[in-house]
Design a protein around this motif. Structure first.
Motif, PDB file in Angstrom:
ATOM      1  N   GLU A 135       0.857  -1.185   0.000  1.00 52.94           N
ATOM      2  CA  GLU A 135       0.000   0.000   0.000  1.00 52.94           C
ATOM      3  C   GLU A 135       0.893   1.236   0.000  1.00 52.94           C
ATOM      4  OE1 GLU A 135      -1.339  -0.525   4.484  1.00 52.94           O
ATOM      5  OE2 GLU A 135      -0.146  -1.909   3.324  1.00 52.94           O
ATOM      6  N   THR A 136       0.330   2.325  -0.459  1.00 50.56           N
ATOM      7  CA  THR A 136       1.137   3.507  -0.709  1.00 50.56           C
ATOM      8  C   THR A 136       0.422   4.725  -0.170  1.00 50.56           C
ATOM      9  OG1 THR A 136       1.499   2.460  -2.840  1.00 50.56           O
ATOM     10  CG2 THR A 136       2.485   4.608  -2.523  1.00 50.56           C
ATOM     11  N   THR A 137       1.164   5.681   0.310  1.00 51.25           N
ATOM     12  CA  THR A 137       0.592   6.964   0.671  1.00 51.25           C
ATOM     13  C   THR A 137       0.573   7.849  -0.571  1.00 51.25           C
ATOM     14  OG1 THR A 137       1.912   6.671   2.657  1.00 51.25           O
ATOM     15  CG2 THR A 137       0.650   8.695   2.491  1.00 51.25           C
ATOM     16  N   ALA A 138      -0.584   8.412  -0.871  1.00 47.81           N
ATOM     17  CA  ALA A 138      -0.713   9.334  -1.999  1.00 47.81           C
ATOM     18  C   ALA A 138      -0.433  10.747  -1.501  1.00 47.81           C
ATOM     19  CB  ALA A 138      -2.104   9.230  -2.603  1.00 47.81           C
ATOM     20  N   ILE A 139       0.626  11.346  -1.995  1.00 50.17           N
ATOM     21  CA  ILE A 139       1.024  12.681  -1.568  1.00 50.17           C
ATOM     22  C   ILE A 139       0.702  13.667  -2.687  1.00 50.17           C
ATOM     23  CG2 ILE A 139       2.974  14.101  -0.787  1.00 50.17           C
ATOM     24  CD1 ILE A 139       4.437  11.369  -0.208  1.00 50.17           C
ATOM     25  N   PRO A 140      -0.257  14.590  -2.479  1.00 52.46           N
ATOM     26  CA  PRO A 140      -0.533  15.583  -3.522  1.00 52.46           C
ATOM     27  C   PRO A 140       0.596  16.602  -3.564  1.00 52.46           C
ATOM     28  CG  PRO A 140      -2.158  15.709  -1.720  1.00 52.46           C
ATOM     29  CD  PRO A 140      -1.038  14.827  -1.258  1.00 52.46           C
ATOM     30  N   ILE A 141       1.254  16.773  -4.721  1.00 53.73           N
ATOM     31  CA  ILE A 141       2.345  17.760  -4.772  1.00 53.73           C
ATOM     32  C   ILE A 141       1.927  19.014  -5.522  1.00 53.73           C
ATOM     33  CG2 ILE A 141       4.178  16.073  -4.418  1.00 53.73           C
ATOM     34  CD1 ILE A 141       4.881  16.098  -7.240  1.00 53.73           C
ATOM     35  N   ALA A 142       0.847  18.951  -6.247  1.00 50.94           N
ATOM     36  CA  ALA A 142       0.224  20.117  -6.887  1.00 50.94           C
ATOM     37  C   ALA A 142      -1.190  19.651  -7.204  1.00 50.94           C
ATOM     38  CB  ALA A 142       1.002  20.510  -8.154  1.00 50.94           C
ATOM     39  N   PRO A 143      -2.113  20.574  -7.554  1.00 53.32           N
ATOM     40  CA  PRO A 143      -3.471  20.115  -7.877  1.00 53.32           C
ATOM     41  C   PRO A 143      -3.452  19.081  -9.011  1.00 53.32           C
ATOM     42  CG  PRO A 143      -3.442  22.498  -7.599  1.00 53.32           C
ATOM     43  CD  PRO A 143      -2.009  22.041  -7.573  1.00 53.32           C
ATOM     44  N   GLU A 144      -4.013  17.910  -8.742  1.00 50.30           N
ATOM     45  CA  GLU A 144      -4.111  16.817  -9.725  1.00 50.30           C
ATOM     46  C   GLU A 144      -2.754  16.237 -10.114  1.00 50.30           C
ATOM     47  OE1 GLU A 144      -8.184  17.318 -12.027  1.00 50.30           O
ATOM     48  OE2 GLU A 144      -6.973  19.128 -12.244  1.00 50.30           O
ATOM     49  N   VAL A 145      -1.757  16.439  -9.257  1.00 51.78           N
ATOM     50  CA  VAL A 145      -0.453  15.778  -9.393  1.00 51.78           C
ATOM     51  C   VAL A 145      -0.215  15.005  -8.093  1.00 51.78           C
ATOM     52  CG1 VAL A 145       2.020  16.027  -9.774  1.00 51.78           C
ATOM     53  CG2 VAL A 145       0.437  17.693 -10.786  1.00 51.78           C
ATOM     54  N   THR A 146      -0.103  13.685  -8.195  1.00 51.98           N
ATOM     55  CA  THR A 146       0.014  12.840  -7.007  1.00 51.98           C
ATOM     56  C   THR A 146       1.300  12.034  -7.055  1.00 51.98           C
ATOM     57  OG1 THR A 146      -2.393  12.636  -6.935  1.00 51.98           O
ATOM     58  CG2 THR A 146      -1.127  11.056  -5.641  1.00 51.98           C
ATOM     59  N   LEU A 147       2.040  12.075  -5.958  1.00 42.76           N
ATOM     60  CA  LEU A 147       3.241  11.260  -5.803  1.00 42.76           C
ATOM     61  C   LEU A 147       2.894  10.035  -4.969  1.00 42.76           C
ATOM     62  CD1 LEU A 147       6.317  10.712  -5.869  1.00 42.76           C
ATOM     63  CD2 LEU A 147       6.550  12.358  -4.000  1.00 42.76           C
ATOM     64  N   LEU A 148       3.150   8.854  -5.521  1.00 43.53           N
ATOM     65  CA  LEU A 148       2.951   7.587  -4.809  1.00 43.53           C
ATOM     66  C   LEU A 148       4.344   7.063  -4.477  1.00 43.53           C
ATOM     67  CD1 LEU A 148       0.315   6.134  -7.308  1.00 43.53           C
ATOM     68  CD2 LEU A 148      -0.181   7.237  -5.119  1.00 43.53           C
ATOM     69  N   ARG A 149       4.771   7.387  -3.274  1.00 45.89           N
ATOM     70  CA  ARG A 149       6.166   7.110  -2.917  1.00 45.89           C
ATOM     71  C   ARG A 149       6.404   5.606  -2.776  1.00 45.89           C
ATOM     72  NH1 ARG A 149       8.719  12.202  -0.834  1.00 45.89           N
ATOM     73  NH2 ARG A 149      10.000  12.100  -2.700  1.00 45.89           N
ATOM     74  N   GLY A 150       7.370   5.072  -3.550  1.00 51.65           N
ATOM     75  CA  GLY A 150       7.751   3.672  -3.446  1.00 51.65           C
ATOM     76  C   GLY A 150       6.742   2.685  -4.014  1.00 51.65           C
ATOM     77  N   ASP A 200       9.376   5.398  -7.025  1.00 51.45           N
ATOM     78  CA  ASP A 200       8.349   6.444  -6.908  1.00 51.45           C
ATOM     79  C   ASP A 200       7.526   6.537  -8.187  1.00 51.45           C
ATOM     80  OD1 ASP A 200       9.333   7.023  -4.403  1.00 51.45           O
ATOM     81  OD2 ASP A 200      10.206   8.955  -4.945  1.00 51.45           O
ATOM     82  N   VAL A 201       6.248   6.813  -8.018  1.00 53.86           N
ATOM     83  CA  VAL A 201       5.328   6.937  -9.148  1.00 53.86           C
ATOM     84  C   VAL A 201       4.635   8.289  -9.048  1.00 53.86           C
ATOM     85  CG1 VAL A 201       3.317   5.930 -10.303  1.00 53.86           C
ATOM     86  CG2 VAL A 201       4.983   4.432  -9.181  1.00 53.86           C
ATOM     87  N   VAL A 202       4.553   9.006 -10.159  1.00 51.11           N
ATOM     88  CA  VAL A 202       3.825  10.275 -10.204  1.00 51.11           C
ATOM     89  C   VAL A 202       2.699  10.147 -11.223  1.00 51.11           C
ATOM     90  CG1 VAL A 202       3.966  12.766 -10.625  1.00 51.11           C
ATOM     91  CG2 VAL A 202       5.914  11.585  -9.603  1.00 51.11           C
ATOM     92  N   VAL A 203       1.514  10.581 -10.821  1.00 54.27           N
ATOM     93  CA  VAL A 203       0.325  10.561 -11.691  1.00 54.27           C
ATOM     94  C   VAL A 203      -0.138  11.998 -11.865  1.00 54.27           C
ATOM     95  CG1 VAL A 203      -2.052   9.748 -11.934  1.00 54.27           C
ATOM     96  CG2 VAL A 203      -0.365   8.324 -10.737  1.00 54.27           C
ATOM     97  N   TRP A 204      -0.337  12.438 -13.116  1.00 53.30           N
ATOM     98  CA  TRP A 204      -0.915  13.759 -13.301  1.00 53.30           C
ATOM     99  C   TRP A 204      -1.918  13.757 -14.435  1.00 53.30           C
ATOM    100  CZ3 TRP A 204       3.712  12.336 -15.075  1.00 53.30           C
ATOM    101  CH2 TRP A 204       4.177  12.815 -16.291  1.00 53.30           C
ATOM    102  N   GLY A 205      -3.008  14.473 -14.218  1.00 53.84           N
ATOM    103  CA  GLY A 205      -4.087  14.501 -15.194  1.00 53.84           C
ATOM    104  C   GLY A 205      -4.984  15.691 -14.945  1.00 53.84           C
ATOM    105  N   GLY A 206      -6.129  15.689 -15.593  1.00 55.68           N
ATOM    106  CA  GLY A 206      -7.054  16.807 -15.427  1.00 55.68           C
ATOM    107  C   GLY A 206      -6.395  18.104 -15.835  1.00 55.68           C
ATOM    108  N   GLY A 207      -6.536  19.111 -14.996  1.00 56.14           N
ATOM    109  CA  GLY A 207      -5.930  20.407 -15.295  1.00 56.14           C
ATOM    110  C   GLY A 207      -4.412  20.332 -15.358  1.00 56.14           C
ATOM    111  N   ALA A 208      -3.815  19.433 -14.563  1.00 56.24           N
ATOM    112  CA  ALA A 208      -2.357  19.314 -14.527  1.00 56.24           C
ATOM    113  C   ALA A 208      -1.796  18.649 -15.786  1.00 56.24           C
ATOM    114  CB  ALA A 208      -1.920  18.523 -13.293  1.00 56.24           C
ATOM    115  N   ARG A 209      -2.687  18.060 -16.564  1.00 48.33           N
ATOM    116  CA  ARG A 209      -2.241  17.377 -17.799  1.00 48.33           C
ATOM    117  C   ARG A 209      -1.495  18.331 -18.728  1.00 48.33           C
ATOM    118  NH1 ARG A 209      -0.871  15.300 -21.539  1.00 48.33           N
ATOM    119  NH2 ARG A 209      -1.435  13.381 -22.602  1.00 48.33           N
ATOM    120  N   ALA A 210      -1.838  19.612 -18.637  1.00 44.76           N
ATOM    121  CA  ALA A 210      -1.211  20.627 -19.487  1.00 44.76           C
ATOM    122  C   ALA A 210       0.021  21.254 -18.832  1.00 44.76           C
ATOM    123  CB  ALA A 210      -2.229  21.711 -19.834  1.00 44.76           C
ATOM    124  N   GLY A 211       0.440  20.712 -17.684  1.00 43.13           N
ATOM    125  CA  GLY A 211       1.525  21.346 -16.935  1.00 43.13           C
ATOM    126  C   GLY A 211       2.893  21.168 -17.569  1.00 43.13           C
TER     127      GLY A 211
END
Ligand code: MD3
Ligand code: FE
Length: 206
Positions: free
Chosen positions: A3-18, A167-178
């Motif tokens: 299991e992983t802690t989801a850490i929001p690093i910006a709106p709609e950008v999530t860091l899944l550490r490890g 580490d895994v980073v997921v970004w989408g929605g508004g952040a997709r254009a970042g």
């Protein structure tokens, strides 16, 4: 999967550490992909050569040359289809996307980046994909790197996040254009990769 802690690093950008640890099996799979579709340093439309070496797996592969950026079904280096996306890659991307708030992500492209010390990626956005509603999932492997997040414009000071093996980073929605980039890789040794960093980016190209 741990299991992983989801850490929001910006709106709609999530860091899944490890979340992708242990990465040994991923490194082995990258070796098999590169045996069929070798890493290469692509040319840019501006006439430069990228410092990051790349290959792909899955139905579509990202390519750059003097004519521009695009997704191609055949590897221009070999004329063959890209190697298939390993099932564990697709599962990792789908599960990470869901944890990041984007259920139903089925990638059809996986760009594999290889960084040697000194390699970097300037500020850019991933904008060659047809349907921008799908997120992008990034998996870091091996040596640590500094991710740079600029947001809506490439000007200004970026948010800096150190990403490490697994580490895994997921970004989408508004952040997709970042706009984002990767700071020049520092030399080091990592048990999984030696003197290298790999990054997998999973995309829905078409
Ligand atoms: C989210 N790759 O291939 S992933 C690319 O590490 C690409 O090889 C990078 O950008 C790599 O197109 C990084 C994308 C990324 C970068 C920085 C971020 C996502 C980020 C910073 C904060 C949040
Ligand atoms: Fe990118």
């Amino acid at each position: 999967m741990a299991e992983t802690t989801a850490i929001p690093i910006a709106p709609e950008v999530t860091l899944l550490r490890g979340h992708a640890a242990p990465t040994g099996p991923l490194v082995a799979a990258i070796g098999r992909i590169a045996a069929q579709a070798p890493f290469r340093q692509l040319s840019t439309p501006g006439g430069g050569t990228m410092s990051v070496a790349m290959t792909n797996c899955g139905p579509w592969g990202w390519h750059s040359d003097r004519r521009g950026y695009r997704y191609v079904e055949l590897d221009p280096l070999t004329g063959a289809r890209w190697p298939p996306m390993p099932a564990p890659f697709a599962r990792l991307a789908r599960e990470a996307a869901a944890l990041g708030g984007f259920p139903g992500f089925e990638p059809d492209a996986c760009l594999v980046n290889r960084y040697v010390p000194g390699a970097q990626m300037g500020a850019h956005r991933d904008w060659d994909e047809l349907d921008k509603r799908f997120p992008i999932v990034s998996v870091s492997i091996g040596l640590p790197a500094a991710f740079l997040w600029y947001g809506a414009t490439r000007r200004g000071r970026p948010l800096v996040t150190l990403v490490e093996d697994g580490d895994v980073v997921v970004w989408g929605g508004g952040a997709r254009a970042g706009f984002h980039g990767v700071r020049k890789l520092q030399a080091g040794e990592h048990p999984a990769t030696g003197a290298l960093r790999y990054n997998l980016t999973f995309r829905r190209a078409k």
